[in-house]
Design a protein around this motif. Sequence first.
Motif, PDB file in Angstrom:
ATOM      1  N   THR A  58       1.256  -1.070  -0.270  1.00 24.85           N
ATOM      2  CA  THR A  58      -0.241  -0.191  -0.326  1.00 24.85           C
ATOM      3  C   THR A  58       0.610   1.711  -0.320  1.00 24.85           C
ATOM      4  OG1 THR A  58      -0.272  -0.337   2.545  1.00 24.85           O
ATOM      5  CG2 THR A  58      -1.724  -1.137   1.476  1.00 24.85           C
ATOM      6  N   TYR A  59       0.149   2.592  -0.492  1.00 24.32           N
ATOM      7  CA  TYR A  59       0.442   4.195  -0.354  1.00 24.32           C
ATOM      8  C   TYR A  59       0.304   4.680   0.033  1.00 24.32           C
ATOM      9  CZ  TYR A  59       4.359   1.311  -3.989  1.00 24.32           C
ATOM     10  OH  TYR A  59       4.788  -0.432  -3.796  1.00 24.32           O
ATOM     11  N   TYR A  60       0.193   5.427   0.412  1.00 26.57           N
ATOM     12  CA  TYR A  60      -0.530   6.400   1.194  1.00 26.57           C
ATOM     13  C   TYR A  60      -0.392   8.524   0.782  1.00 26.57           C
ATOM     14  CZ  TYR A  60      -3.435   3.524   2.845  1.00 26.57           C
ATOM     15  OH  TYR A  60      -3.785   1.293   3.708  1.00 26.57           O
ATOM     16  N   SER A  61      -0.969   8.815   0.606  1.00 25.46           N
ATOM     17  CA  SER A  61      -0.057  10.241   0.443  1.00 25.46           C
ATOM     18  C   SER A  61      -0.289  11.192   2.051  1.00 25.46           C
ATOM     19  CB  SER A  61      -1.312  11.505  -0.316  1.00 25.46           C
ATOM     20  OG  SER A  61      -2.900  11.685   0.834  1.00 25.46           O
ATOM     21  N   ARG A  62       0.994  11.487   2.114  1.00 26.36           N
ATOM     22  CA  ARG A  62       0.884  12.391   3.839  1.00 26.36           C
ATOM     23  C   ARG A  62      -0.314  12.798   4.229  1.00 26.36           C
ATOM     24  NH1 ARG A  62       6.676  15.761   3.238  1.00 26.36           N
ATOM     25  NH2 ARG A  62       8.005  13.992   2.620  1.00 26.36           N
ATOM     26  N   SER A  63      -1.409  13.403   3.282  1.00 25.33           N
ATOM     27  CA  SER A  63      -2.668  14.096   3.850  1.00 25.33           C
ATOM     28  C   SER A  63      -3.386  13.398   4.559  1.00 25.33           C
ATOM     29  CB  SER A  63      -3.020  15.328   2.936  1.00 25.33           C
ATOM     30  OG  SER A  63      -3.781  14.003   2.223  1.00 25.33           O
ATOM     31  N   VAL A  64      -3.287  11.766   3.919  1.00 26.81           N
ATOM     32  CA  VAL A  64      -4.440  10.847   4.845  1.00 26.81           C
ATOM     33  C   VAL A  64      -3.642   9.759   5.377  1.00 26.81           C
ATOM     34  CG1 VAL A  64      -6.211  11.534   3.255  1.00 26.81           C
ATOM     35  CG2 VAL A  64      -4.571   9.265   2.919  1.00 26.81           C
ATOM     36  N   LYS A  65      -2.425   9.641   4.955  1.00 26.99           N
ATOM     37  CA  LYS A  65      -1.863   9.245   6.198  1.00 26.99           C
ATOM     38  C   LYS A  65      -1.929   8.804   7.919  1.00 26.99           C
ATOM     39  CE  LYS A  65       2.932   6.367   6.432  1.00 26.99           C
ATOM     40  NZ  LYS A  65       4.480   5.639   5.585  1.00 26.99           N
ATOM     41  N   GLY A  66      -2.302   7.003   8.187  1.00 23.41           N
ATOM     42  CA  GLY A  66      -2.290   7.300   9.773  1.00 23.41           C
ATOM     43  C   GLY A  66      -4.184   7.596   9.582  1.00 23.41           C
ATOM     44  N   ARG A  67      -5.035   8.535   8.937  1.00 31.02           N
ATOM     45  CA  ARG A  67      -5.872   7.748   8.758  1.00 31.02           C
ATOM     46  C   ARG A  67      -6.905   7.628   8.250  1.00 31.02           C
ATOM     47  NH1 ARG A  67      -8.481  12.244   7.442  1.00 31.02           N
ATOM     48  NH2 ARG A  67      -6.683  13.059   6.583  1.00 31.02           N
ATOM     49  N   PHE A  68      -6.341   6.822   6.814  1.00 25.21           N
ATOM     50  CA  PHE A  68      -7.151   6.264   5.568  1.00 25.21           C
ATOM     51  C   PHE A  68      -6.619   4.692   6.029  1.00 25.21           C
ATOM     52  CE2 PHE A  68      -8.831   9.671   2.924  1.00 25.21           C
ATOM     53  CZ  PHE A  68      -9.346  10.233   4.049  1.00 25.21           C
ATOM     54  N   THR A  69      -7.255   3.634   5.202  1.00 25.48           N
ATOM     55  CA  THR A  69      -6.503   2.667   5.770  1.00 25.48           C
ATOM     56  C   THR A  69      -7.113   2.091   3.967  1.00 25.48           C
ATOM     57  OG1 THR A  69      -6.234   2.218   7.831  1.00 25.48           O
ATOM     58  CG2 THR A  69      -6.480   0.241   5.959  1.00 25.48           C
ATOM     59  N   ILE A  70      -6.118   1.176   3.218  1.00 24.60           N
ATOM     60  CA  ILE A  70      -7.135   0.696   1.781  1.00 24.60           C
ATOM     61  C   ILE A  70      -6.755  -0.582   2.078  1.00 24.60           C
ATOM     62  CG2 ILE A  70      -4.563   0.548   1.119  1.00 24.60           C
ATOM     63  CD1 ILE A  70      -6.428   1.657  -2.178  1.00 24.60           C
ATOM     64  N   SER A  71      -7.820  -1.304   2.111  1.00 21.17           N
ATOM     65  CA  SER A  71      -7.359  -2.937   1.589  1.00 21.17           C
ATOM     66  C   SER A  71      -8.451  -3.394   0.285  1.00 21.17           C
ATOM     67  CB  SER A  71      -7.989  -3.788   2.771  1.00 21.17           C
ATOM     68  OG  SER A  71      -9.639  -3.064   3.070  1.00 21.17           O
ATOM     69  N   LYS A  72      -8.336  -4.169   0.204  1.00 23.79           N
ATOM     70  CA  LYS A  72      -8.875  -5.145  -0.827  1.00 23.79           C
ATOM     71  C   LYS A  72      -9.440  -6.309  -0.460  1.00 23.79           C
ATOM     72  CE  LYS A  72      -3.720  -7.263  -2.539  1.00 23.79           C
ATOM     73  NZ  LYS A  72      -4.690  -8.779  -1.743  1.00 23.79           N
ATOM     74  N   ASP A  73     -10.273  -6.978  -1.201  1.00 24.66           N
ATOM     75  CA  ASP A  73     -10.797  -8.409  -1.280  1.00 24.66           C
ATOM     76  C   ASP A  73     -10.974  -9.026  -2.732  1.00 24.66           C
ATOM     77  OD1 ASP A  73     -12.900 -10.706  -1.691  1.00 24.66           O
ATOM     78  OD2 ASP A  73     -13.936  -9.526   0.415  1.00 24.66           O
ATOM     79  N   ASN A  74     -10.144  -9.621  -2.719  1.00 28.73           N
ATOM     80  CA  ASN A  74      -9.370  -9.913  -4.416  1.00 28.73           C
ATOM     81  C   ASN A  74     -11.003 -10.921  -4.925  1.00 28.73           C
ATOM     82  OD1 ASN A  74      -6.072  -9.766  -3.103  1.00 28.73           O
ATOM     83  ND2 ASN A  74      -5.601 -10.064  -5.143  1.00 28.73           N
ATOM     84  N   GLY A  75     -11.011 -12.044  -4.233  1.00 25.26           N
ATOM     85  CA  GLY A  75     -12.246 -12.618  -4.225  1.00 25.26           C
ATOM     86  C   GLY A  75     -13.402 -12.218  -5.177  1.00 25.26           C
ATOM     87  N   LYS A  76     -13.577 -11.117  -5.102  1.00 25.84           N
ATOM     88  CA  LYS A  76     -15.035  -9.768  -5.004  1.00 25.84           C
ATOM     89  C   LYS A  76     -14.403  -9.009  -5.858  1.00 25.84           C
ATOM     90  CE  LYS A  76     -17.506 -10.315  -0.711  1.00 25.84           C
ATOM     91  NZ  LYS A  76     -17.911  -9.732   0.145  1.00 25.84           N
ATOM     92  N   ASN A  77     -12.784  -8.729  -6.274  1.00 29.04           N
ATOM     93  CA  ASN A  77     -12.366  -7.662  -6.954  1.00 29.04           C
ATOM     94  C   ASN A  77     -12.796  -6.073  -6.293  1.00 29.04           C
ATOM     95  OD1 ASN A  77     -11.317  -9.459  -8.789  1.00 29.04           O
ATOM     96  ND2 ASN A  77     -13.135  -9.127 -10.064  1.00 29.04           N
ATOM     97  N   THR A  78     -13.042  -6.211  -4.864  1.00 28.31           N
ATOM     98  CA  THR A  78     -13.228  -5.039  -4.201  1.00 28.31           C
ATOM     99  C   THR A  78     -11.929  -4.376  -3.838  1.00 28.31           C
ATOM    100  OG1 THR A  78     -15.272  -5.708  -4.397  1.00 28.31           O
ATOM    101  CG2 THR A  78     -15.112  -3.816  -2.844  1.00 28.31           C
ATOM    102  N   VAL A  79     -12.822  -3.732  -3.936  1.00 31.27           N
ATOM    103  CA  VAL A  79     -10.968  -2.612  -3.029  1.00 31.27           C
ATOM    104  C   VAL A  79     -12.295  -1.745  -1.795  1.00 31.27           C
ATOM    105  CG1 VAL A  79     -10.786  -0.791  -4.830  1.00 31.27           C
ATOM    106  CG2 VAL A  79      -8.652  -1.166  -2.523  1.00 31.27           C
TER     107      VAL A  79
END
Length: 119
Positions: A58-79
């Motif tokens: 994962t990669y985050y912009s400085r403005s959201v790092k620590g507050r936002f979390t990106i995740s995924k579900d490969n089986g559902k093709n969903t992020v």
Amino acid sequence: QVQLVESGGGLVQAGGSLRLSCTASGRTFSSYAMGWFRQAPGKEREFVARINWSGGITYYSRSVKGRFTISKDNGKNTVYLQMNSLKPEDTAVYYCAQKVAGAAEYDYWGQGTQVTVSS
């Protein structure tokens, strides 16, 4: 060939949380990574977060790092984009996008979902 659909946007008070979802359909076999971008009125589109389908890096912009979390579900093709400690400055239209393996640019984009954070 690829359709991206975002959901989960809405109105939330400052300090609150919201989770965005982006589901990909169609010919997604060549997808390498998914990213979240946002665009506020009067501002240019900016990068928010990215996650690789393989490995989950994962990669985050400085403005959201620590507050936002990106995740995924490969089986559902969903992020997903879990947004915590939201600030009024986070108000924007949020877009998800797909990057094909080997490509420098994001090739497919969703329609966007509005996130509004009140003071």
